[in-house]
Design a protein around this motif. Structure first.
Motif, short mmCIF file in Angstrom:
data_model
loop_
_atom_site.label_atom_id
_atom_site.label_comp_id
_atom_site.label_asym_id
_atom_site.label_seq_id
_atom_site.Cartn_x
_atom_site.Cartn_y
_atom_site.Cartn_z
N SER A 110 47.25 51.71 35.55
CA SER A 110 46.35 50.56 35.56
C SER A 110 44.93 51.08 35.64
O SER A 110 44.69 52.19 36.11
CB SER A 110 46.67 49.60 36.70
N ASN A 154 38.45 40.38 33.22
CA ASN A 154 39.53 39.47 33.58
C ASN A 154 39.74 38.53 32.40
O ASN A 154 38.84 38.36 31.59
CB ASN A 154 39.16 38.64 34.81
N TYR A 155 40.94 37.92 32.34
CA TYR A 155 41.15 36.94 31.28
C TYR A 155 40.29 35.73 31.59
O TYR A 155 40.43 35.11 32.64
CB TYR A 155 42.62 36.53 31.21
N PRO A 156 39.36 35.35 30.66
CA PRO A 156 38.36 34.33 30.99
C PRO A 156 38.94 32.94 31.23
O PRO A 156 38.36 32.16 31.97
CB PRO A 156 37.42 34.34 29.79
N ASN A 157 40.09 32.62 30.62
CA ASN A 157 40.61 31.26 30.81
C ASN A 157 41.81 31.20 31.76
O ASN A 157 42.49 30.20 31.80
CB ASN A 157 40.95 30.63 29.45
N PHE A 158 42.05 32.28 32.50
CA PHE A 158 43.09 32.28 33.51
C PHE A 158 42.45 32.12 34.88
O PHE A 158 41.36 32.63 35.12
CB PHE A 158 43.84 33.62 33.52
N SER A 179 49.14 38.36 35.71
CA SER A 179 49.39 38.64 34.29
C SER A 179 50.17 39.94 34.02
O SER A 179 51.10 39.91 33.22
CB SER A 179 48.08 38.60 33.51
N PRO A 180 49.86 41.07 34.67
CA PRO A 180 50.67 42.26 34.36
C PRO A 180 52.12 42.11 34.79
O PRO A 180 53.01 42.67 34.14
CB PRO A 180 49.98 43.39 35.14
N VAL A 239 53.97 39.98 32.09
CA VAL A 239 54.31 40.78 30.92
C VAL A 239 55.53 41.66 31.23
O VAL A 239 56.40 41.86 30.39
CB VAL A 239 53.10 41.65 30.48
N ARG A 277 44.43 43.04 40.10
CA ARG A 277 45.31 43.17 38.94
C ARG A 277 45.81 44.60 38.80
O ARG A 277 46.95 44.85 38.42
CB ARG A 277 44.57 42.77 37.66
N LYS A 333 50.34 45.80 40.16
CA LYS A 333 51.32 46.43 39.27
C LYS A 333 52.11 47.54 39.95
O LYS A 333 53.16 47.95 39.48
CB LYS A 333 50.56 47.06 38.09
#
Lengths: 361, 287
Positions: free
Chosen positions: A77, A85-89, A97-98, A101, A145, A149
């Motif tokens: 990582s 970061n994911y802008p819409n999460f 998120s990890p 996945v 994040r 993981k």
């Protein structure tokens, strides 16, 4: 050995980004890559991650050759200087998120996210979007994040560079502790010598695509093997000058000479290089045997209880960092004292031949 | 803070006031003047109140061209926005091809509207045009001067050809502003190409795409020259969009009152839609 670079080089077109490099980091260790911009820190991190392939050589991880293994199967990582970061999460979804996945069960995800967000003080912010967070909170989310993981290798590319001073200090204290418990091998790239010292662990100094030295952080600071490492690992920059050895004395200028330390008596006559850190040059004579020099002041900055005086001595630009407030005018001549017992001596090839402490016995 | 009286400051404002007056206010007020009166020439006017507005709003003709206009704008937005994003995504991000692609993309935008109309007219003529002959050669009956479907298809394709580049350039600018680290982070996570698009690229392009939609909406809603040159609004009235209809009423039939009323309604619709867009955009920002 957790991660090992064996004879790794990296070339892009005609440019060599990394010259042949051998490095191995212990499992669970905290390692710092210290170098200026363009010294190859980021490239080394990307090579370790598997985002770039070495032009030659091998990358080993946990006793296996992983040179061609794609990044998503490496267990890595990474945290960047920008807050990624994911802008819409929401913060929760970002941290999760990890794990999503990786196909981890729903219950376990929320359990792990909650644990990590507590550790990083993100619990009250879990429902927010990254754009609703401060820079420090965004970077905490990115760190969460990376942590959630449980990746065996964590790469941090100047993660604190974009934060303001106070947040940087706060996170810098927390970081080594956060990673200590996970058992992950951490590689932390920074361009700030002070940051490396505060983080501790092991440091590799980098200069223009080459590792100049690797070892425990305080050791490298106290005993840089060569001029390049000494220059990389000093803030403000270390002062250097060519000196002449004539019999039993070293001569910096006609008026600044001092007797050679015992360990260096036997050296051949000729040119050598000294390095002296700014805080060992003072406007007041504190140390016995300090050598007085005359400098022409270029800038005198005052920071609270300290003065930073930039001055010229013959052709060298030097810096003195000394206690007290000393308001010099530009162009003024200043008498400064060099604590020669704190000097590093390098031979004409730039290799260390004596350092303070060693010379004293 | 205290406001200081500064009468000299007005001197600096006057040129702008004069410019806006002649450029916008005076023409607009003339239209307002026509919209509430009846005239038979000789500068003789009779007060009519809201009569023309009522007439326009009740007329089938206006409803039809209004629906045509919305259908056209909706259609080109549905094609140009996704297509523009797709083209922007497939454009190179660095290297010597970047400038080649950008220049190629900018070319259609540099061509004047009437030239675009004339070009497509000649290009699509069924008997002499390259495109027209090719389509007919394939065994498909195609004549944009007679078939309404062919006329619509040609108008839409012409607009897509002319204006998709604008969306491409805006979307491309949005894509280029995404730091490389986002893609690396996604790669480390093992995110799929679709996830990268859906969760990184699209949210990061949101702002420029809103502007692209707004610009394309306004421009296509006021489209006149290109369809006028290509089809002249025909066959029949099938490609008579709002501004073509307006010109027909004002200059063809010389019904100045209804035309003025229609202008104002038209103007208010554009203003309303832009205001809605703007509010939505600002709300997104504030969040």
């Amino acid at each position: 050995m957790a991660i090992e670079l064996k004879n790794v080089t990296r070339q892009v077109g005609a440019d060599t980004h990394i010259y042949e490099t051998n490095l191995s980091f212990d499992k669970g260790g905290f390692n710092v890559l210290l170098g200026t911009t363009l010294s190859g820190k980021t490239t080394l991190l990307r090579l370790m991650a598997g985002l770039e392939r070495p032009s030659s050589g091998e990358v080993w991880f946990d006793g296996k050759d992983v040179t061609g293994v794609p990044v998503q199967r490496r267990g890595v990582s990474m945290v960047y200087q920008q807050f990624i970061n994911y802008p819409n999460f929401t913060v929760f979804d970002n941290i999760a998120s990890p794990l999503r996945v990786a196909g981890i069960s729903h219950g376990q995800i929320s359990q792990r996210v909650e644990k990590i967000s507590e550790l990083l003080k993100l619990t009250p912010l879990l429902e927010r979007l990254p754009s609703e967070l401060s820079g420090g909170q965004q970077q905490r989310t990115a760190l969460a994040r990376a942590l959630v993981k449980n990746a065996p290798l964590v790469l941090l590319d100047e993660p604190l560079a974009n934060l303001d001073y106070k947040l940087r200090e706060e996170l810098r204290d927390e970081l080594p502790r956060l990673f200590m418990d996970t058992g992950a091998t951490v590689v932390y790239a920074t361009s700030e010598p002070l940051e490396a010292l505060m983080l501790g662990g092991y440091t590799a100094t980098l200069h223009q695509g080459r590792v100049t030295q690797y070892g425990p952080t305080p050791t490298i600071y106290r005993k840089p093997n060569n001029l390049l490492s000494a220059r990389v690992f000093s803030a403000p920059p270390i002062n250097t000058a060519t000196i002449q050895k004539e019999g039993g004395t070293f001569r910096l200028t006609d008026s600044a000479t001092w007797p050679a330390p015992d360990a260096l008596r036997q050296l051949k006559n000729g040119p050598y290089t000294i390095g002296i850190r700014p805080h060992h040059i003072s406007v007041e004579s504190h140390a016995a045997g300090a050598v007085s020099i005359n400098g022409i002041v270029q800038i005198a900055e005052i920071s609270g209880s300290e003065s930073i005086i930039h001055f010229h001595i013959e052709d060298n630009s030097w810096i003195s960092e000394c206690r007290g407030i000393h308001p010099y005018k530009v162009g003024e001549s200043a008498r400064l004292y060099l604590d020669v017992s704190r000097c590093f001596y390098f031979n004409p090839d730039g290799e260390l031949i004596a350092h303070p402490g060693a010379a004293d016995g | 803070m205290n406001k200081t009286a500064n009468s000299k400051a007005w001197l600096f404002v006057i040129p702008m006031v004069v410019l806006v007056a002649f450029n916008a206010l005076i023409p607009l007020m003339t239209v307002v003047n026509y919209s509430v009166q009846e005239t038979f020439g000789d500068n003789v006017f009779f007060w009519e109140g809201m009569k023309w507005f009522e007439q326009v709003l009740r007329s089938d003709r206006f409803h039809e061209s209004f629906l045509r206009q919305f259908a056209f704008t909706g259609m080109i937005l549905l094609i140009e926005i996704p297509l523009g994003i797709l083209v922007a995504l497939s454009m190179p991000r660095k290297g010597p091809w970047v400038s080649v692609c950008l220049v190629l993309m900018a070319l259609p935008l540099l061509i004047p509207w009437n030239v675009v109309g004339a070009m497509w007219n000649i290009f699509a003529l069924p008997d002499t045009g390259l495109l027209g002959r090719m389509i007919n050669g394939l065994g498909i009956h195609y004549n944009f001067t007679q078939g309404p479907v062919a006329a619509w298809a040609t108008t839409v394709v012409m607009d897509v050809w002319h204006w998709t580049s604008l969306v491409v350039l805006l979307a491309y600018a949005g894509l280029c502003s995404i730091p490389e680290a986002y893609y690396q982070a996604a790669k480390i996570d093992g995110a799929s190409a679709w996830a990268v698009f859906r969760h990184i690229q699209l949210p990061k392009m949101k702002r420029v795409l809103t502007i692209a939609i707004l610009l394309r909406f306004m421009d296509s809603f006021m489209i006149y020259t290109e369809p006028f040159v290509l089809t002249g609004g025909g066959p029949g009235n099938t490609t008579t969009f709002l501004s073509i209809d307006l010109v027909k009423i004002a200059l063809g039939q010389f019904d100045l009152g209804p035309a003025a009323a229609m202008s104002l309604i038209y103007f208010l619709i554009v203003l309303l839609v832009c205001w809605i867009f703007y509010t939505l955009m600002m709300r997104g920002e504030a969040k």
